[in-house]
Structures are given as structure tokens and as C-alpha cells.
Design an enzyme around this catalytic site. Structure first.
Site, mmCIF file in Angstrom:
data_model
loop_
_atom_site.group_PDB
_atom_site.id
_atom_site.type_symbol
_atom_site.label_atom_id
_atom_site.label_comp_id
_atom_site.label_asym_id
_atom_site.label_seq_id
_atom_site.Cartn_x
_atom_site.Cartn_y
_atom_site.Cartn_z
ATOM 1 C CE LYS A 116 -37.800 63.557 -60.689
ATOM 2 N NZ LYS A 116 -36.790 62.232 -60.443
ATOM 3 N NE ARG A 292 -26.903 58.627 -60.046
ATOM 4 C CZ ARG A 292 -27.352 59.483 -59.972
ATOM 5 N NH1 ARG A 292 -28.722 59.220 -60.167
ATOM 6 N NH2 ARG A 292 -26.921 60.624 -59.591
#
Ligand code: MV4
Length: 455
Positions: A116, A292
Site C-alpha cells: 500500500k 484482478r
């Protein structure tokens, strides 16, 4: 182009990928667990390979068995779908080592965006709006205290290797930050084998808005606009819509462009989602990037007419994006209701078992993504999504009207589903006026449970 691909997934997304591949003249091989031996989607695959017992850890998460199946079945590529191994950089790396194309980003791009702090650095370089917070991994508790002092409370501690809401700590003052630091670190270490933390200003009562991006292996990236996913409960999305309602078009274009830029900068090939929180004044703050295809991708397909799954396959095969940004525009409004075999009256308890009746709605602008047929038994091992009801119409108002009608037509019995709950949500003022935020379902459920038992 590939001649044969393996699908390392199950259920509706396996069927979605089979359909895309077949349209492209590509054969499909499905791996399945013993609990899925009767899965109706397997009938549609060209070949199937059993890879183990029902629990995902003994089948859909077994990299060794999936790779063995891919080699025996002689496939060119593997589509991971969502969940399971879809965001596992190690799996993508094993595929590459075995000369099997992973239909998704490179392990490097996946790992970079999965961190992150690295992701926020890329965002900063791309002018993607981010939360005020620590520019890097927190050094220690004192570092956290100093940054919180500077940006002001409330703040939120998050795991650098985390995501999806796990291991977060909201801190409203100095005492709670001091109190939470060590335990957040321990929890992150245990859950993600990485105890690194970062800190952000905590934003309350915001909406969850995300942008769909496609990148190719030739340095191109485009955006397919946005989705609102605020209608959620405990990080499980219930309803999504595209485009996100009430957003200034100039603002939308600017954030979308920056998100595509971020994906380009990550040298990312495949479908990605850049997630944001949006406050009441339409200020955006990036949360994280999903590497994804997402459950809710069909609503974006309906408003842009881009087949995201086919595009993922083309990208993995090395083709350039079939579209330029100027080819992409929004047409109408799309809404998805996730139909789960769960009982909302019993805290959404999963309801596995035999589905005797399954009669989906049809008609203009109605799309049902489901692997279920009458006589199908929902196994207890996996998530309880049994259908996605996707509506496309000209306006948000007419799309809601069509959703109401389609939900009434949809019959599933005897297992309990979330259909009655969706019908009630379609009648709430918050949903109709789009005045919701990420907490409104939890507030509404409390009220609904007190005043009615008609779900
Ligand atoms: C936040 C936030 C408020 N402020 N970060 C939850 C999931 C993970 N992706 C990040 N999450 C949040 N991060 C800051 N700085 C609120 C949430 C959040 C949330 C975000 C999206 C959808 C639902 C949510 C529910 C609770 C908290």
C-alpha cells in the site's frame, strides 16, 4: 492467440470466463474440487480436472495441483478469476517459471500495487488523490504520533501488506493511537507475515467509488469509468452501480485519468480497479488497487460495451488494447444485485443446500450471471454468491424500476436468499435518492429488523 486456457476458479466467474473464451475460439479446462463435482459450469468446459477435496486450501488454493493440471491438460494460459489465487504474486511467478501465461498482471506489478505504501507513491506521482498521512512505512510509535499530530485526528492505522479492511485501527485521539500501535503491528505480522504499518487521516460517512482500468503490455492504459459500491455490509458488497451517481463529469474525468496513469506507471497489464473514498464535496482519496477482475465487472461492461474478460485474455496474449480512451463513453446506467444463499434475518448466515426451483428473470436490459440450475446443491465450502442480477437501462430511475421488476420475477427455492432484502433496499429513500454512504446498510438493517420480519 491462446488455443486452450485453464480456469482456476469455480461458479459464476468460471462460467463467465468459459463463455468469453468460447466466443474467441479458445478451449477451456476447468479445475474443480470434490465438492464441485456436480457444478453445472463444468458441463460447459472442454475438459475438467479434479484437484482435491472441498476445502479451498486442499484444491483451489493448491498451486502445485493447479500447475500440474495445467501441464497435463496442455494449456497456454491460466485465468484466476477473483478470490483464491487471483492476487497471489507467487502464483503468477510460478506460472511464468512454468511458461504458462498468467491472465493478469506480472508478479512485479501485482506485488508493487499490493504494497500500500508503494501504491501510494505511484499514486502521488500520477496525481491520483490520496489521503493525508505517512509518506512511508511508519518507523515506530513516535513516528505515528508525530504524523497524527500534524494531520489531526481521527486517523487510521493500516497494514502495508493488508487490504480489504483487515487489521485496521481507527484512532480518535493520542491515547487510542498509543494503545493500538503495538497490537496493530502484531496483528499485521500474524495475518500478512509483515508487521509494517502506515497511517492516514480517517474519513467518515464517505462513499466508496472505484474506477475500472485496463492496461496492456505495450505501455497503454485506459479507464472504463466508475462504479459506486457504497451499498455494503462488513466489507461485503451487496449492490453496485455504474456510473456512480451525482458526480461532476469534470471531476470524474480527472480522477479517472489519474487512475489510468497510475496503472500505466505500474507497467500493469490486465484489468485493475483503483478504489477511492469520496466525501460529500466530491473530494476523492485513493484506498487501494485491486489487481484482478472484480465480481461487479458486468455493470461496467453494460455502460461501456467493453467485454472486460475477453480484453483480459487479449492483453495476456500480448495484443494491444482494442480501444483508445476516446472510444470509451458511458451509455445509460447499470445496477447489480448480488444474490447470495444467505439469510439476512439470521445475520446473513450461509444457507447451503439443494436448490429445487431456480427461475431467473429475463427481458430487455436484464443479465443474469449464474452457474445455478434447478437441482443444484450449494456446497458449504465457498462464498455464497449464487447469482448476479445485472440491469441496464437509460437512466438510474428506469434501471431501478427494472431491477424491482426483475427481483419480483426471480424465483429461488427453498434456500433463503438475499432477494427479499434487495427488494426492500430498492424501495428505500437513501437508495432512490442516492444519498447513501458506506454505513447506510448497517443503519437500515438495524431499523428494518426492528420494524418488520418480511425478509
Ligand atoms: C478508510 C476509511 C476511511 N478513511 N481509510 C476499508 C476497506 C479498506 N479497503 C479500506 N477501508 C477503509 N479505509 C481512511 N483513511 C474507511 C474504510 C472503510 C470502508 C471503505 C470502503 C468500503 C467500506 C468500508 C467500510 C468501513 C471502512
Amino acid at each position: 492467440m491462446f488455443s486452450r486456457i485453464l480456469i482456476a476458479n469455480r461458479g459464476e466467474i468460471a462460467l463467465r470466463i468459459i463463455r468469453a473464451a468460447r466466443e474467441m475460439g479458445i478451449e477451456t479446462v476447468c479445475v474443480y474440487s470434490q465438492a464441485d463435482a456436480d457444478g453445472p459450469w463444468l458441463q460447459q468446459a472442454d475438459d475438467t480436472v479434479c484437484i482435491g477435496k472441498g476445502p479451498a486450501a486442499e484444491s483451489y488454493l493448491r498451486i502445485d495441483r493447479i500447475i500440474s493440471a495445467a501441464e497435463v491438460a496442455n494449456v497456454d494460459a491460466i485465468h484466476p478469476g477473483y478470490g483464491f489465487l487471483a492476487e497471489n504474486a507467487h502464483f503468477a511467478e510460478v506460472c511464468r517459471d512454468c511458461h504458462i501465461e498468467f491472465i493478469g498482471p506480472s508478479p512485479e506489478a501485482m506485488a508493487k500495487l499490493g504494497n500500500k505504501v508503494e501504491c501510494k507513491k505511484l499514486a502521488k506521482a500520477s496525481n491520483t488523490p490520496i489521503f493525508p498521512g505517512s509518506p512511508d512505512v511508519l518507523e515506530d510509535e513516535e513516528d505515528a504520533m508525530a504524523i497524527a499530530e500534524k494531520i489531526g485526528y481521527p486517523v487510521i492505522l493500516k497494514a502495508v501488506a493488508g487490504g480489504g479492511g483487515r487489521g485496521m485501527r481507527i484512532c480518535h485521539n493520542e491515547a487510542t493511537l498509543r494503545n493500538n500501535y503495538a497490537s496493530a503491528q502484531r496483528e499485521a505480522q500474524a495475518a500478512f507475515a509483515n508487521g509494517d504499518l502506515y497511517l492516514e487521516k480517517f474519513l467518515e460517512n464517505a462513499r466508496h467509488v472505484e474506477f475500472q482500468i485496463l492496461g496492456d503490455k505495450h505501455g497503454n492504459a485506459i479507464h472504463l469509468y466508475d462504479r459506486d459500491c457504497s451499498t455494503q455490509r462488513r466489507h461485503q458488497k451487496l449492490i453496485e452501480e455504474a456510473p456512480a451517481p451525482n458526480i461532476d463529469p469534470k471531476k470524474r474525468d480527472a480522477v479517472a485519468k489519474s487512475a489510468a496513469d497510475l496503472i500505466r506507471r505500474a507497467e500493469y497489464a490486465g484489468a485493475a480497479t483503483v478504489e477511492f473514498m469520496m466525501d460529500k464535496d466530491q473530494n476523492f482519496f485513493m484506498l487501494e488497487v485491486n489487481t484482478r477482475v472484480q465480481v461487479e465487472h458486468p455493470i461496467t461492461e453494460m455502460i461501456t460495451q467493453v467485454d472486460i474478460v475477453k480484453e483480459m485474455i487479449r492483453i495476456a496474449a500480448g495484443e494491444k488494447l482494442s480501444y483508445k480512451q476516446k472510444d470509451i463513453s458511458i451509455s445509460g446506467h447499470a445496477i447489480e444485485c448480488r444474490i447470495n444463499a444467505e439469510d439476512p434475518e439470521r445475520d446473513f448466515m450461509p444457507q447451503p443446500g439443494l436448490i429445487e426451483q431456480f427461475s431467473p428473470p429475463g427481458g430487455f436490459g436484464i443479465r443474469v450471471e449464474s452457474h445455478v440450475q434447478p437441482g443444484y446443491r450449494v456446497p458449504p465450502n465457498y462464498d455464497s454468491l449464487i447469482a448476479k442480477l445485472v440491469i441496464h437501462d437509460i437512466t438510474r430511475e428506469t434501471a431501478i424500476a427494472k431491477m424491482r421488476s426483475a427481483l419480483r420475477e426471480f424465483t429461488i427455492a427453498p434456500v433463503k436468499t438475499t432477494i427479499p432484502m434487495h427488494r426492500m433496499i430498492m424501495d428505500t429513500r437513501e437508495f432512490n435518492e442516492a444519498t447513501f454512504d458506506i454505513h447506510y446498510i448497517e443503519r437500515w438493517l438495524k431499523d428494518a429488523m426492528l420494524t418488520t420480519s418480511s425478509m
